[in-house]
Design a protein around this motif. Sequence first.
Motif, mmCIF file in Angstrom:
data_model
loop_
_atom_site.group_PDB
_atom_site.id
_atom_site.type_symbol
_atom_site.label_atom_id
_atom_site.label_comp_id
_atom_site.label_asym_id
_atom_site.label_seq_id
_atom_site.Cartn_x
_atom_site.Cartn_y
_atom_site.Cartn_z
ATOM 1 N N ASP A 216 0.839 -1.188 0.000
ATOM 2 C CA ASP A 216 0.000 0.000 0.000
ATOM 3 C C ASP A 216 0.878 1.243 0.000
ATOM 4 O OD1 ASP A 216 -2.626 0.830 -0.082
ATOM 5 O OD2 ASP A 216 -3.160 -0.387 1.675
ATOM 6 N N GLU A 217 0.341 2.303 -0.580
ATOM 7 C CA GLU A 217 1.091 3.557 -0.617
ATOM 8 C C GLU A 217 0.445 4.520 0.360
ATOM 9 O OE1 GLU A 217 1.288 5.114 -4.580
ATOM 10 O OE2 GLU A 217 2.254 6.949 -3.868
ATOM 11 N N ILE A 218 1.244 5.209 1.144
ATOM 12 C CA ILE A 218 0.698 6.198 2.076
ATOM 13 C C ILE A 218 1.423 7.518 1.868
ATOM 14 C CG2 ILE A 218 0.303 6.781 4.495
ATOM 15 C CD1 ILE A 218 -1.186 4.377 4.045
ATOM 16 N N LYS A 219 0.676 8.536 1.540
ATOM 17 C CA LYS A 219 1.276 9.845 1.309
ATOM 18 C C LYS A 219 1.611 10.520 2.640
ATOM 19 C CE LYS A 219 1.360 10.404 -3.158
ATOM 20 N NZ LYS A 219 2.684 10.543 -3.798
ATOM 21 N N LYS A 220 2.650 11.340 2.591
ATOM 22 C CA LYS A 220 3.048 12.149 3.742
ATOM 23 C C LYS A 220 1.835 12.784 4.429
ATOM 24 C CE LYS A 220 6.191 16.047 4.619
ATOM 25 N NZ LYS A 220 7.367 16.773 4.104
ATOM 26 N N LEU B 2 7.174 -1.455 7.174
ATOM 27 C CA LEU B 2 7.469 -0.260 6.395
ATOM 28 C C LEU B 2 8.508 -0.609 5.328
ATOM 29 C CD1 LEU B 2 7.149 2.781 5.956
ATOM 30 C CD2 LEU B 2 8.888 3.148 7.714
ATOM 31 N N LYS B 3 8.163 -0.390 4.061
ATOM 32 C CA LYS B 3 9.101 -0.685 2.985
ATOM 33 C C LYS B 3 9.948 0.534 2.658
ATOM 34 C CE LYS B 3 7.654 -2.886 -0.702
ATOM 35 N NZ LYS B 3 6.755 -3.349 -1.810
ATOM 36 N N GLU B 4 9.277 1.659 2.484
ATOM 37 C CA GLU B 4 9.999 2.892 2.135
ATOM 38 C C GLU B 4 9.361 4.070 2.833
ATOM 39 O OE1 GLU B 4 10.433 3.726 -2.096
ATOM 40 O OE2 GLU B 4 10.690 1.545 -2.345
ATOM 41 N N GLY B 5 10.178 5.082 3.126
ATOM 42 C CA GLY B 5 9.662 6.298 3.734
ATOM 43 C C GLY B 5 9.891 6.317 5.231
ATOM 44 N N MET B 6 9.027 7.015 5.935
ATOM 45 C CA MET B 6 9.156 7.086 7.389
ATOM 46 C C MET B 6 7.785 7.241 8.034
ATOM 47 S SD MET B 6 11.752 9.215 9.796
ATOM 48 C CE MET B 6 13.090 8.289 9.091
ATOM 49 N N GLU C 168 7.545 6.260 18.704
ATOM 50 C CA GLU C 168 8.594 5.602 17.910
ATOM 51 C C GLU C 168 8.688 6.251 16.532
ATOM 52 O OE1 GLU C 168 11.225 2.446 18.578
ATOM 53 O OE2 GLU C 168 9.307 2.262 19.608
ATOM 54 N N LEU C 169 9.908 6.357 16.017
ATOM 55 C CA LEU C 169 10.105 6.752 14.618
ATOM 56 C C LEU C 169 10.564 5.511 13.873
ATOM 57 C CD1 LEU C 169 12.008 10.151 14.935
ATOM 58 C CD2 LEU C 169 9.633 9.785 14.244
ATOM 59 N N LEU C 170 9.903 5.186 12.775
ATOM 60 C CA LEU C 170 10.207 3.940 12.080
ATOM 61 C C LEU C 170 10.970 4.160 10.784
ATOM 62 C CD1 LEU C 170 6.682 2.321 12.482
ATOM 63 C CD2 LEU C 170 8.679 1.965 13.917
ATOM 64 N N GLU C 171 11.854 3.232 10.501
ATOM 65 C CA GLU C 171 12.645 3.229 9.275
ATOM 66 C C GLU C 171 12.192 2.083 8.384
ATOM 67 O OE1 GLU C 171 17.159 4.053 9.781
ATOM 68 O OE2 GLU C 171 16.524 2.465 11.163
ATOM 69 N N PRO C 172 12.589 2.108 7.107
ATOM 70 C CA PRO C 172 12.281 0.969 6.245
ATOM 71 C C PRO C 172 12.778 -0.337 6.876
ATOM 72 C CG PRO C 172 13.051 2.777 4.912
ATOM 73 C CD PRO C 172 13.195 3.215 6.341
ATOM 74 N N GLY C 173 11.939 -1.361 6.804
ATOM 75 C CA GLY C 173 12.276 -2.650 7.397
ATOM 76 C C GLY C 173 11.633 -2.843 8.756
ATOM 77 N N ASP C 174 11.234 -1.755 9.403
ATOM 78 C CA ASP C 174 10.625 -1.878 10.722
ATOM 79 C C ASP C 174 9.205 -2.424 10.628
ATOM 80 O OD1 ASP C 174 12.819 -1.009 12.107
ATOM 81 O OD2 ASP C 174 12.128 1.057 12.364
ATOM 82 N N ILE C 175 8.862 -3.195 11.647
ATOM 83 C CA ILE C 175 7.505 -3.736 11.798
ATOM 84 C C ILE C 175 6.717 -2.812 12.712
ATOM 85 C CG2 ILE C 175 6.233 -5.688 12.801
ATOM 86 C CD1 ILE C 175 7.693 -6.483 10.343
ATOM 87 N N PHE C 176 5.458 -2.644 12.465
ATOM 88 C CA PHE C 176 4.618 -1.913 13.430
ATOM 89 C C PHE C 176 3.193 -2.450 13.428
ATOM 90 C CE2 PHE C 176 2.479 1.189 10.513
ATOM 91 C CZ PHE C 176 3.241 0.981 9.365
ATOM 92 N N GLY C 177 2.423 -2.018 14.410
ATOM 93 C CA GLY C 177 1.067 -2.538 14.556
ATOM 94 C C GLY C 177 1.082 -3.961 15.104
ATOM 95 N N GLU C 178 2.232 -4.398 15.613
ATOM 96 C CA GLU C 178 2.371 -5.793 16.018
ATOM 97 C C GLU C 178 1.579 -6.100 17.287
ATOM 98 O OE1 GLU C 178 4.662 -3.545 16.363
ATOM 99 O OE2 GLU C 178 5.030 -3.567 18.521
ATOM 100 N N MET D 112 5.819 3.530 1.526
ATOM 101 C CA MET D 112 5.232 2.284 1.043
ATOM 102 C C MET D 112 5.199 1.319 2.217
ATOM 103 S SD MET D 112 4.739 2.590 -2.253
ATOM 104 C CE MET D 112 4.726 0.909 -2.919
ATOM 105 N N ILE D 113 4.054 0.706 2.429
ATOM 106 C CA ILE D 113 3.947 -0.255 3.527
ATOM 107 C C ILE D 113 3.369 -1.576 3.025
ATOM 108 C CG2 ILE D 113 3.596 1.506 5.297
ATOM 109 C CD1 ILE D 113 0.612 0.819 5.173
ATOM 110 N N CYS D 114 3.582 -2.628 3.813
ATOM 111 C CA CYS D 114 2.953 -3.920 3.552
ATOM 112 C C CYS D 114 2.057 -4.259 4.729
ATOM 113 C CB CYS D 114 4.004 -5.016 3.448
ATOM 114 S SG CYS D 114 4.945 -4.934 1.948
ATOM 115 N N ALA D 115 0.861 -4.728 4.430
ATOM 116 C CA ALA D 115 -0.065 -5.097 5.492
ATOM 117 C C ALA D 115 -0.281 -6.604 5.491
ATOM 118 C CB ALA D 115 -1.392 -4.388 5.283
ATOM 119 N N ILE D 116 -0.398 -7.173 6.698
ATOM 120 C CA ILE D 116 -0.662 -8.604 6.833
ATOM 121 C C ILE D 116 -1.810 -8.768 7.815
ATOM 122 C CG2 ILE D 116 0.319 -10.855 7.405
ATOM 123 C CD1 ILE D 116 3.074 -9.093 7.436
ATOM 124 N N ASN D 117 -2.763 -9.603 7.484
ATOM 125 C CA ASN D 117 -3.862 -9.874 8.415
ATOM 126 C C ASN D 117 -3.361 -10.547 9.671
ATOM 127 O OD1 ASN D 117 -6.290 -8.909 7.401
ATOM 128 N ND2 ASN D 117 -6.335 -10.555 5.877
#
Lengths: 223, 223
Positions: free
Chosen positions: B33-37, B54-58, B74-84, B104-109
């Motif tokens: 998914d894409e998330i705008k600033k 988080l794939k890209e961005g912050m 928390e401030l997240l970088e690409p590669g970080d997991i969140f919503g865990e 750019m983020i990836c979501a998993i159920n």
Amino acid sequence: MQKTKLWYISTNSLFMGLPEKEMKVMASIMRTDEIKKKNRVYTAGDKSDKIYMLKEGMVKLSRLSDDGRELTVELLEPGDIFGELSIAGEEERETSAEAIEDSMICAINRQEFEDFIGKNPGFSLAITRFIGFRLRRIESRLENLIFRDVRSRLQMLFSDLAAKYGQQSQEGLRIKLKLTHQDIANLIGSSRETVTLEINKLKKEGSLQVDGRNYTLTEKVFS
Amino acid sequence: MQKTKLWYISTNSLFMGLPEKEMKVMASIMRTDEIKKKNRVYTAGDKSDKIYMLKEGMVKLSRLSDDGRELTVELLEPGDIFGELSIAGEEERETSAEAIEDSMICAINRQEFEDFIGKNPGFSLAITRFIGFRLRRIESRLENLIFRDVRSRLQMLFSDLAAKYGQQSQEGLRIKLKLTHQDIANLIGSSRETVTLEINKLKKEGSLQVDGRNYTLTEKVFS
DNA sequence: TGAAAGATGTAAGGAGGCTTACACTTGAGA
DNA sequence: TCTCAAGTGTAAGCCTCCTTACATCTTTCA
């Protein structure tokens, strides 16, 4: 009658759903230990290589500042797990664990615990959940500390304690815990004097009853 | 070239050690998914049923007080997991997640994620470790907030940021992050004005250089 | 049971940092 | 490139809560 390790395991929500065989394995890798009141299970700086379960008594997790002030991170009841951060990359203990009543604990080696997790995927999710719960609790304490004043933090502490240790009585919710004002100050990041002051205000307002060292919440100010 | 989901998974330390087949399974249950600033991935109160990478961005995780003040968790970088925390019994989000750059983020159920954990015990330990890390970090922030004043918290923030985003340069450690004084205040639980004041003190003392919105640590006051 | 240690009550004084207020500077976007 | 919103600098005033200082009350345990 002395309760067995297996009894503690089978009644612990963390191990719920495990096959009995695996519960027995867990029991076999646990080493029971007695800790007298005011003694430490571990101290900040100790090697972090064991996980513990509290069987009986009460244990306090805390952090100390350079100048000796204390922050209480958690109060533990029988059945609670602690020292679990040794499986989360903690090399040295960052907190200390002190028995505040004569207690019985079970210790498990980190390595054996990890092996057990590896063999019991369902269990590992339970552990993840457990640490997640603690994370949420701590985050919400951080929020309170930043957004709320001492009075409000004190009220929230009382309602939290009531939820965990409360017992319905004639006058209201009675907290089955003996805490000094200093203990309370360490739980909410305040000073002993300020806590005394605020508690007495709550008493005068009628939302709190104190006899000896027992607290009873008489109003729903505490939500 | 657009990097694939699989690339992000295979370079992420969280998934290290997983067989390639399982990495592909993970990729197949992720939705990009894409998330705008300035847009939110989720807001406090939303249903908590997905985990993100988080794939890209912050992305910034934060909590809001009733009167609109903000605490940055928390401030997240690409590669970080969140919503865990959705796998830790969180029904509704307690924090909000906002993109502070186009991301750019990836979501998993949640359910699929839990199933995946169940099938990959090693992975589950990695997740436990990950949450444990966050727990330790938050606990130590709680401690700082209670034991230290604004100046000291500010210094610690700068050294933390330098460790994560620092780059050696002529003058010292340069932090590759654009933060306003308000952002910094939200990170250390202070006010914008006080942060301005303390930053200028550090500048005068020579331990900090600021050009534009870039900070460079010039001394080892920051340990 | 009595002495010592621990806990509570109370008050004055002071400090850190928040709030309010406003001028000035920078930067983003039309 | 111009405009306006956003960010920064600075200062006065104030408020919460900590510190210090004791007196008194309670509990512990020798």
